[in-house]
Design a protein around this motif. Structure first.
Motif, mmCIF file in Angstrom:
data_model
loop_
_atom_site.group_PDB
_atom_site.id
_atom_site.type_symbol
_atom_site.label_atom_id
_atom_site.label_comp_id
_atom_site.label_asym_id
_atom_site.label_seq_id
_atom_site.Cartn_x
_atom_site.Cartn_y
_atom_site.Cartn_z
ATOM 1 N N ALA A 26 0.831 -1.210 0.000
ATOM 2 C CA ALA A 26 0.000 0.000 0.000
ATOM 3 C C ALA A 26 0.865 1.259 0.000
ATOM 4 O O ALA A 26 0.531 2.254 -0.659
ATOM 5 C CB ALA A 26 -0.926 0.000 1.215
ATOM 6 N N ALA A 27 1.994 1.227 0.733
ATOM 7 C CA ALA A 27 2.897 2.383 0.773
ATOM 8 C C ALA A 27 3.544 2.622 -0.587
ATOM 9 O O ALA A 27 3.744 3.774 -0.998
ATOM 10 C CB ALA A 27 3.967 2.173 1.843
ATOM 11 N N VAL A 28 3.881 1.544 -1.300
ATOM 12 C CA VAL A 28 4.433 1.679 -2.650
ATOM 13 C C VAL A 28 3.424 2.362 -3.568
ATOM 14 O O VAL A 28 3.761 3.293 -4.319
ATOM 15 C CB VAL A 28 4.828 0.298 -3.218
ATOM 16 N N LEU A 29 2.163 1.918 -3.513
ATOM 17 C CA LEU A 29 1.112 2.524 -4.332
ATOM 18 C C LEU A 29 0.902 3.989 -3.957
ATOM 19 O O LEU A 29 0.705 4.840 -4.832
ATOM 20 C CB LEU A 29 -0.195 1.743 -4.169
ATOM 21 N N LEU A 30 0.954 4.279 -2.661
ATOM 22 C CA LEU A 30 0.765 5.664 -2.211
ATOM 23 C C LEU A 30 1.838 6.581 -2.781
ATOM 24 O O LEU A 30 1.533 7.691 -3.236
ATOM 25 C CB LEU A 30 0.794 5.731 -0.684
ATOM 26 N N GLN A 31 3.080 6.139 -2.745
ATOM 27 C CA GLN A 31 4.152 6.985 -3.252
ATOM 28 C C GLN A 31 4.038 7.185 -4.754
ATOM 29 O O GLN A 31 4.351 8.253 -5.283
ATOM 30 C CB GLN A 31 5.515 6.385 -2.881
ATOM 31 N N GLY A 32 3.570 6.158 -5.471
ATOM 32 C CA GLY A 32 3.348 6.319 -6.905
ATOM 33 C C GLY A 32 2.195 7.255 -7.212
ATOM 34 O O GLY A 32 2.250 8.040 -8.163
ATOM 35 N N LEU A 33 1.132 7.193 -6.382
ATOM 36 C CA LEU A 33 -0.046 8.025 -6.612
ATOM 37 C C LEU A 33 0.179 9.482 -6.223
ATOM 38 O O LEU A 33 -0.466 10.379 -6.773
ATOM 39 C CB LEU A 33 -1.233 7.472 -5.812
ATOM 40 N N THR A 34 1.071 9.739 -5.276
ATOM 41 C CA THR A 34 1.243 11.104 -4.758
ATOM 42 C C THR A 34 2.481 11.782 -5.340
ATOM 43 O O THR A 34 2.367 12.709 -6.147
ATOM 44 C CB THR A 34 1.319 11.068 -3.223
ATOM 45 N N LEU A 35 3.664 11.308 -4.971
ATOM 46 C CA LEU A 35 4.889 11.932 -5.466
ATOM 47 C C LEU A 35 5.039 11.754 -6.972
ATOM 48 O O LEU A 35 5.494 12.656 -7.669
ATOM 49 C CB LEU A 35 6.109 11.349 -4.754
ATOM 50 N N GLY A 36 4.661 10.576 -7.471
ATOM 51 C CA GLY A 36 4.777 10.335 -8.902
ATOM 52 C C GLY A 36 3.824 11.186 -9.722
ATOM 53 O O GLY A 36 4.099 11.502 -10.889
ATOM 54 N N PHE A 37 2.706 11.598 -9.119
ATOM 55 C CA PHE A 37 1.693 12.351 -9.859
ATOM 56 C C PHE A 37 2.206 13.702 -10.343
ATOM 57 O O PHE A 37 1.887 14.147 -11.449
ATOM 58 C CB PHE A 37 0.455 12.546 -8.980
ATOM 59 N N SER A 38 3.014 14.354 -9.529
ATOM 60 C CA SER A 38 3.511 15.677 -9.901
ATOM 61 C C SER A 38 4.384 15.637 -11.151
ATOM 62 O O SER A 38 4.573 16.658 -11.811
ATOM 63 C CB SER A 38 4.303 16.293 -8.735
ATOM 64 N N ALA A 39 4.895 14.445 -11.513
ATOM 65 C CA ALA A 39 5.763 14.332 -12.686
ATOM 66 C C ALA A 39 5.004 14.490 -13.991
ATOM 67 O O ALA A 39 5.588 14.818 -15.020
ATOM 68 C CB ALA A 39 6.475 12.976 -12.676
ATOM 69 N N CYS A 40 3.683 14.273 -13.970
ATOM 70 C CA CYS A 40 2.913 14.303 -15.216
ATOM 71 C C CYS A 40 2.363 15.686 -15.540
ATOM 72 O O CYS A 40 1.777 15.889 -16.609
ATOM 73 C CB CYS A 40 1.759 13.301 -15.150
ATOM 74 N N ILE A 41 2.533 16.647 -14.638
ATOM 75 C CA ILE A 41 1.910 17.955 -14.833
ATOM 76 C C ILE A 41 2.472 18.675 -16.059
ATOM 77 O O ILE A 41 1.769 19.396 -16.762
ATOM 78 C CB ILE A 41 2.095 18.819 -13.563
ATOM 79 N N GLY A 42 3.752 18.455 -16.352
ATOM 80 C CA GLY A 42 4.346 19.098 -17.517
ATOM 81 C C GLY A 42 3.680 18.700 -18.827
ATOM 82 O O GLY A 42 3.723 19.459 -19.807
ATOM 83 N N VAL A 43 3.028 17.526 -18.857
ATOM 84 C CA VAL A 43 2.328 17.071 -20.060
ATOM 85 C C VAL A 43 1.180 18.016 -20.411
ATOM 86 O O VAL A 43 0.859 18.223 -21.582
ATOM 87 C CB VAL A 43 1.811 15.628 -19.859
ATOM 88 N N PHE A 44 0.557 18.617 -19.396
ATOM 89 C CA PHE A 44 -0.607 19.487 -19.608
ATOM 90 C C PHE A 44 -0.230 20.960 -19.765
ATOM 91 O O PHE A 44 -1.106 21.801 -19.962
ATOM 92 C CB PHE A 44 -1.586 19.348 -18.431
ATOM 93 N N PHE A 45 1.059 21.274 -19.659
ATOM 94 C CA PHE A 45 1.490 22.665 -19.617
ATOM 95 C C PHE A 45 1.036 23.433 -20.857
ATOM 96 O O PHE A 45 0.407 24.498 -20.755
ATOM 97 C CB PHE A 45 3.017 22.719 -19.495
ATOM 98 N N THR A 46 1.302 22.905 -22.036
ATOM 99 C CA THR A 46 0.967 23.607 -23.282
ATOM 100 C C THR A 46 -0.534 23.736 -23.468
ATOM 101 O O THR A 46 -1.035 24.801 -23.867
ATOM 102 C CB THR A 46 1.588 22.859 -24.479
ATOM 103 N N ASP A 47 -1.300 22.669 -23.162
ATOM 104 C CA ASP A 47 -2.754 22.719 -23.329
ATOM 105 C C ASP A 47 -3.403 23.717 -22.378
ATOM 106 O O ASP A 47 -4.327 24.446 -22.766
ATOM 107 C CB ASP A 47 -3.343 21.329 -23.103
ATOM 108 N N LEU A 48 -2.935 23.754 -21.137
ATOM 109 C CA LEU A 48 -3.484 24.719 -20.183
ATOM 110 C C LEU A 48 -3.136 26.144 -20.590
ATOM 111 O O LEU A 48 -3.948 27.070 -20.423
ATOM 112 C CB LEU A 48 -2.944 24.408 -18.781
ATOM 113 N N GLN A 49 -1.942 26.317 -21.113
ATOM 114 C CA GLN A 49 -1.522 27.645 -21.566
ATOM 115 C C GLN A 49 -2.413 28.135 -22.706
ATOM 116 O O GLN A 49 -2.825 29.304 -22.722
ATOM 117 C CB GLN A 49 -0.061 27.573 -22.015
#
Length: 490
Positions: A26-49
């Motif tokens: 469960a702790a492994v999944l939590l770290q992937g869901l939380t800390l790992g999530f911030s890594a994908c924000i750059g994918v939306f940068f251009t569309d949000l802009q």
């Protein structure tokens, strides 16, 4: 009778066996869901802009707030865990994360995203991640180091999978529906939290479920008074509220350690300065690649490459740094890793072709693995373990400030110059200067200490002047784990 008592004691100690390994998953999944999530924000940068007609600086505030709150909310999470337990904190974090992303799908301006995805989702991720790390200290004693190392692989898995999923959903259904789906995915943190049932010791007390109606620290204070030979003075019982607030600040934000311990002072300043440039590639790498003609799907793959290599290199780096050969030298390994992070940015400046960017991501990922694996180990080396929790509080608060302001300031520079290469120039400057500052300062500190020892001049406060390795041996099973330890990951 004795066998029955032994069996009861075994049942009362779930550490290192049985359900503890389920909690680790469960702790492994939590770290992937939380800390790992911030890594994908750059994918939306251009569309949000494009959607909100926002500048680079305004758009970058959204991921900056999310990451800063995730790192800087440690003391708040610590208080929450002490009062209500780890399970409650993880589930509350999952609920906040899900609500934040669902609300983000309905936002009509970039400033609304600051509140929903930035503040609410960031705070929820902080609660879930840090309480999930804390619970491992209760479930593992003998295998605690291994459990933490295995749990950290969740971050790398998140770095690998989130960008790929984000780009696929973005292509298929747009960013609003993608954020709506993300809200449902992040609600799985609540499921992970439900698995983390309170640990019962042999005495029958629940480590992770303090009485919600009881004030934190109350029993400790009463025990301290009861140990004295005489009763406390009556007027001392009526402590002013401001004294309590000061004690809370002293407990979670160790300003006294910062003023007295030169090693902690140098390290905290160096890492805080380093964070001005550390997060910039994560935010701007994808838009930089897209601007230079790289297809959006391939640009998102760059972040996944960083995460994939982290899966293998980070645990290996952690194991190697624990070897006795590196005892007393981990700060220099850390500085070397930061220096390599800074130097690798020159690859992006030379060329923005996809093949070159892949090479950049490989080198950056190796350097980042060393930085992430050593950040808190070095902090344990320079601070006594009985004050580590409070030292970590000030450390995370200061680094979250520079994590917050770094990307927007760089975005403003890009808006002025219309050149994304300044992102990597900025990152290189902050990383290299921080690496040189920490490495040279600790070298000078050690030389000063050697000179004092040679001249046999007694030191009034050795921790003020010298950098010492504090051995962090695992506690025996008869000892209780630390009440709360909030940890962030880089």
């Amino acid at each position: 009778m004795s066998q029955g008592g032994a069996g009861a004691r075994e049942a009362a100690k779930p550490q290192d066996r049985g359900w503890a390994w389920v909690v680790l998953v469960a702790a492994v999944l939590l770290q992937g869901l939380t800390l790992g999530f911030s890594a994908c924000i750059g994918v939306f940068f251009t569309d949000l802009q494009r959607e909100f007609q926002a500048s680079n600086s305004k758009t970058s505030w959204f991921p900056s707030i999310m990451v800063a709150v995730l790192h800087g909310g440690g003391p708040l999470c610590s208080i929450l865990v002490k009062r209500f337990g780890c399970r409650f904190a993880v589930m509350l974090g999952g609920l906040l994360s899900g609500v934040g992303m669902v609300s983000s799908s309905f936002c009509q301006s970039i400033s609304q995203l600051y509140l929903t995805a930035g503040l609410i989702t960031g705070l929820g991720s902080c609660f879930s991640f840090q309480a999930g790390v804390t619970v491992l200290g209760y479930y593992f004693v003998r295998w605690r180091t291994l459990a933490n190392a295995m749990a950290s692989t969740g971050v790398s898995l998140g770095f690998t999978l989130w960008p790929l999923l984000s780009q696929y959903l973005l292509d298929e259904m747009g960013w609003r529906n993608t954020f709506l789906i993300f809200g449902g995915i992040l609600l799985n943190c609540c499921v992970c939290g439900a698995i983390m049932r309170p640990v019962q010791l042999a005495s029958g007390s629940l480590l992770q479920s303090p009485n919600p109606g009881e004030e934190p620290g109350k029993k400790t204070e009463e025990a301290q008074w009861s140990n004295g030979a005489s009763s406390p003075h009556p007027e001392l019982k009526q402590q002013p509220r401001r004294t309590t607030c000061f004690q809370m600040l002293q407990k979670y934000l160790a300003f006294d350690i910062f003023c007295q311990n030169k090693g902690y002072q140098i390290y905290t300043i160096g890492v805080t300065w380093m964070m001005m440039g550390f997060a910039l590639p994560h935010v701007y790498l994808v838009p930089y690649a897209i601007q230079n003609g790289v297809e959006e799907r391939r640009a998102a793959l760059l972040i996944s490459v960083i995460g994939l290599i982290n899966i293998f290199v980070r645990p290996l780096t952690g194991l190697l740094s624990g070897h006795r050969v590196f005892t007393g030298r981990r700060i220099y390994l850390f500085s070397l890793a930061v220096l390599l992070c800074g130097l690798s940015n020159f690859i992006c400046v030379i060329s923005a072709e996809f093949s070159v960017l892949i090479i950049y991501c490989v080198i950056l990922s190796i350097a980042m693995s060393g930085t992430g694996a050593l950040t808190f180990q070095v902090l344990m080396d320079v601070v006594e373990m009985d004050r580590f929790s409070s030292a970590l509080g000030l450390f995370t608060i200061l680094e979250s400030i520079t994590l917050l302001i770094g990307p927007p300031l760089t975005g403003l520079l890009v808006d002025i110059t219309h050149d994304f290469r300044y992102v990597f120039y900025n990152s290189t400057f902050f990383l290299i200067s921080a690496a040189l500052f920490m490495g040279l300062s600790f070298y000078a500190l050690e030389n000063k200490n050697k000179l004092k020892e040679a001249s046999k001049v007694p030191l009034d406060n050795p921790s003020t002047y010298q950098y010492n390795e504090m051995p962090t041996e695992p506690q025996s099973e008869s000892q209780s784990p630390p009440a709360v330890m909030y940890i962030t990951s880089i």
